[in-house]
Motif scaffolding. Structure first.
Motif, mmCIF file in Angstrom:
data_model
loop_
_atom_site.group_PDB
_atom_site.id
_atom_site.type_symbol
_atom_site.label_atom_id
_atom_site.label_comp_id
_atom_site.label_asym_id
_atom_site.label_seq_id
_atom_site.Cartn_x
_atom_site.Cartn_y
_atom_site.Cartn_z
ATOM 1 N N PHE A 10 -16.104 1.011 11.356
ATOM 2 C CA PHE A 10 -14.902 0.131 11.052
ATOM 3 C C PHE A 10 -15.245 -0.465 9.588
ATOM 4 C CE2 PHE A 10 -12.580 -0.740 15.336
ATOM 5 C CZ PHE A 10 -12.483 0.816 15.095
ATOM 6 N N PHE A 11 -16.394 -0.998 9.328
ATOM 7 C CA PHE A 11 -16.687 -1.648 8.216
ATOM 8 C C PHE A 11 -16.593 -0.433 6.870
ATOM 9 C CE2 PHE A 11 -20.054 -1.533 4.681
ATOM 10 C CZ PHE A 11 -19.705 -2.484 3.912
ATOM 11 N N LEU A 12 -16.799 0.804 7.043
ATOM 12 C CA LEU A 12 -16.774 1.858 5.930
ATOM 13 C C LEU A 12 -15.371 2.065 5.832
ATOM 14 C CD1 LEU A 12 -19.732 3.966 6.799
ATOM 15 C CD2 LEU A 12 -19.369 2.774 4.782
ATOM 16 N N ILE A 13 -14.431 2.152 6.943
ATOM 17 C CA ILE A 13 -13.096 2.679 6.955
ATOM 18 C C ILE A 13 -12.301 1.616 6.182
ATOM 19 C CG2 ILE A 13 -11.150 2.975 8.343
ATOM 20 C CD1 ILE A 13 -12.970 4.490 10.320
ATOM 21 N N PHE A 14 -12.279 0.140 6.650
ATOM 22 C CA PHE A 14 -11.413 -0.877 6.396
ATOM 23 C C PHE A 14 -11.844 -1.113 4.887
ATOM 24 C CE2 PHE A 14 -10.637 -0.714 10.692
ATOM 25 C CZ PHE A 14 -9.006 -0.731 10.745
ATOM 26 N N TYR A 26 -2.145 1.131 -7.977
ATOM 27 C CA TYR A 26 -1.933 0.887 -9.377
ATOM 28 C C TYR A 26 -1.368 2.261 -9.842
ATOM 29 C CZ TYR A 26 -4.540 -3.309 -10.451
ATOM 30 O OH TYR A 26 -4.667 -4.706 -10.866
ATOM 31 N N THR A 27 -1.525 3.366 -9.316
ATOM 32 C CA THR A 27 -0.884 4.421 -9.618
ATOM 33 C C THR A 27 0.456 4.828 -9.061
ATOM 34 O OG1 THR A 27 -2.127 5.882 -7.811
ATOM 35 C CG2 THR A 27 -3.085 5.609 -9.939
ATOM 36 N N ARG A 28 0.853 3.874 -8.305
ATOM 37 C CA ARG A 28 2.277 3.897 -7.689
ATOM 38 C C ARG A 28 2.589 4.926 -6.704
ATOM 39 N NH1 ARG A 28 5.717 0.530 -10.630
ATOM 40 N NH2 ARG A 28 4.910 -0.433 -12.624
ATOM 41 N N GLN A 29 1.377 5.077 -6.044
ATOM 42 C CA GLN A 29 1.601 6.268 -4.807
ATOM 43 C C GLN A 29 1.618 5.369 -3.439
ATOM 44 O OE1 GLN A 29 1.689 9.411 -5.414
ATOM 45 N NE2 GLN A 29 1.959 8.743 -7.429
ATOM 46 N N PRO A 30 2.139 5.934 -2.487
ATOM 47 C CA PRO A 30 2.115 5.476 -1.039
ATOM 48 C C PRO A 30 0.727 5.189 -0.788
ATOM 49 C CG PRO A 30 3.407 7.562 -0.996
ATOM 50 C CD PRO A 30 2.819 7.397 -2.443
ATOM 51 N N ILE A 31 0.678 3.906 -0.112
ATOM 52 C CA ILE A 31 -0.675 3.468 0.523
ATOM 53 C C ILE A 31 -1.569 4.329 1.609
ATOM 54 C CG2 ILE A 31 0.071 1.940 2.464
ATOM 55 C CD1 ILE A 31 -1.942 -0.183 1.224
ATOM 56 N N ILE A 32 -0.671 5.172 2.333
ATOM 57 C CA ILE A 32 -1.222 5.972 3.140
ATOM 58 C C ILE A 32 -1.935 7.044 2.561
ATOM 59 C CG2 ILE A 32 0.529 5.615 4.984
ATOM 60 C CD1 ILE A 32 2.064 8.401 4.263
ATOM 61 N N VAL A 33 -1.770 7.397 1.446
ATOM 62 C CA VAL A 33 -2.573 8.440 0.565
ATOM 63 C C VAL A 33 -3.951 7.833 0.451
ATOM 64 C CG1 VAL A 33 -3.025 9.496 -1.735
ATOM 65 C CG2 VAL A 33 -0.669 9.215 -0.813
ATOM 66 N N ALA A 34 -4.239 6.647 0.336
ATOM 67 C CA ALA A 34 -5.584 6.177 0.238
ATOM 68 C C ALA A 34 -6.207 6.497 1.542
ATOM 69 C CB ALA A 34 -5.566 4.690 0.180
ATOM 70 N N PHE A 272 -3.057 -2.044 11.948
ATOM 71 C CA PHE A 272 -4.535 -1.823 12.217
ATOM 72 C C PHE A 272 -4.816 -0.214 12.754
ATOM 73 C CE2 PHE A 272 -8.222 -1.616 15.140
ATOM 74 C CZ PHE A 272 -9.321 -1.953 14.416
ATOM 75 N N PHE A 273 -4.066 0.225 13.779
ATOM 76 C CA PHE A 273 -4.346 1.335 14.470
ATOM 77 C C PHE A 273 -3.915 2.469 13.589
ATOM 78 C CE2 PHE A 273 -4.714 -1.271 18.596
ATOM 79 C CZ PHE A 273 -5.847 -0.688 18.806
ATOM 80 N N LEU A 274 -2.897 2.122 12.843
ATOM 81 C CA LEU A 274 -2.295 3.244 11.709
ATOM 82 C C LEU A 274 -3.276 3.372 10.949
ATOM 83 C CD1 LEU A 274 1.573 2.358 11.368
ATOM 84 C CD2 LEU A 274 0.615 4.288 12.512
ATOM 85 N N VAL A 275 -3.946 2.399 10.221
ATOM 86 C CA VAL A 275 -5.215 2.993 9.319
ATOM 87 C C VAL A 275 -6.048 3.838 9.993
ATOM 88 C CG1 VAL A 275 -7.070 1.999 7.976
ATOM 89 C CG2 VAL A 275 -4.927 0.555 8.143
ATOM 90 N N LEU A 276 -6.443 3.766 11.106
ATOM 91 C CA LEU A 276 -7.454 4.672 11.799
ATOM 92 C C LEU A 276 -6.685 6.134 11.959
ATOM 93 C CD1 LEU A 276 -8.748 2.376 14.454
ATOM 94 C CD2 LEU A 276 -9.902 2.871 12.423
#
Length: 318
Positions: A10-14, A26-34, A272-276
């Protein structure tokens, strides 16, 4: 590499997601790309820092369930039925057009008929999760258009269930056609039954419990989560998807005065769960196979990007 604990994972992921999300924004992309890029980078097929992506994927399914549940909370049943009637023909015709495109490209690159059919089926569907996740941050936040898009995505989910039943039945019985038809009929009969049971339970049990104990916020929180996950699991048990079950659970209490309170308090848990979920999606990318599929994949992606807006615009205009 030594197996990491769930806390270290979880530490590495978040922490990694926070760093990559800063760059992506900063590049104006959807955050889910990250989130997806991080999964590909440190997952089992990348640097292998997080190896148990399957466990994270199972945990992340809860995020999808909460997302569809909250979506249902924001929609009124009568309005949804009106939109579904409008979206049915669009969803069916567009799915057939995209399936034909995928099939022909598969055959053109020398894949077998069965492989081309699977490619065509994959092209039929949009990602309900990504579409709904991006909906509030695009021009589709307009109520009428947004509900129409949601209606088409949910109809595509139903079509996907039918397709999976047909494909899954091809190798599970001595008479695969009979097995597929039986599974399809069973699923279509259980859907209205599920809807009836859910709405009846809300009317005679859930709303009365909420009304009696609404001053105990912790109880409302627990009751809501239990209701959401319970209906999702019931839908999965009878052959539907958990996502459809969660959406029905949300719709069933959308008319309750406490619906907006529930929606506000569940959003952090959903995120929280969607990030995972998106991390596990990226972690499932086997980059070692990229060289074998890069050319047909790029052609498919390019064609779909070009023809989807054209087909949807034509169908929706008509």
């Amino acid at each position: 590499m030594e197996h990491l604990s769930i806390v270290n994972s979880f530490f590495l992921i978040f922490s990694g997601a926070a760093i990559l999300a800063s760059i992506v924004l900063y590049t104006r992309q959807p955050i889910i790309v990250a989130y997806i890029a991080l999964g590909a980078l440190i997952g089992p097929y990348g640097l292998h820092y997080v190896s148990d992506a399957h466990l994270l994927s199972e945990i992340a399914e809860i995020g999808i369930i909460f997302l569809l549940f909250l979506l249902g909370l924001d929609m009124q049943p009568k309005s949804l039925m009106h939109m579904l009637r409008k979206a049915t023909l669009v969803a069916i015709v567009s799915s057939l057009a995209f399936a034909f495109t995928g099939f022909m490209i598969g055959k053109g690159f020398g894949y077998s008929s069965q492989e081309s059919v699977i490619i065509g089926c994959a092209m039929m569907f949009s990602s309900t999760i990504i579409g709904i996740k991006l909906l509030p941050t695009t021009v589709l936040h307009h109520r009428h258009v947004g509900e129409l898009v949601v209606g088409m995505l949910l109809l595509q989910d139903l079509v996907a269930i039918v397709v999976l039943l047909i494909l899954g039945g091809s190798g599970t019985s001595a008479d695969p056609d009979s097995n597929s038809i039986f599974s399809f009929v069973k699923t279509m009969l259980t859907l209205p039954l599920l809807i009836f049971v859910v709405f009846a339970t809300v009317k005679h049990v859930i709303l009365k419990l909420i009304s009696k104990f609404d001053r105990f916020h912790e109880y409302i929180f627990l009751l809501t989560i239990g209701w959401c996950l319970g209906v999702a699991e019931l839908a999965h048990y009878i052959g539907l998807s958990s996502e459809i079950g969660a959406f029905i659970a949300g719709i069933s209490i959308a008319t309750s005065p406490i619906a907006q309170y529930i929606a506000e308090h569940l959003k952090p848990l959903r995120d929280f769960f969607l990030v995972l979920f998106f991390f596990s999606l990226g972690a499932s990318f086997n980059l070692g196979l990229l060289a074998d599929v890069i050319l047909p994949s790029l052609l498919l992606a390019g064609l779909i990007i070009v023809i989807k807006p054209v087909i949807f615009r034509w169908l929706l205009t008509r």
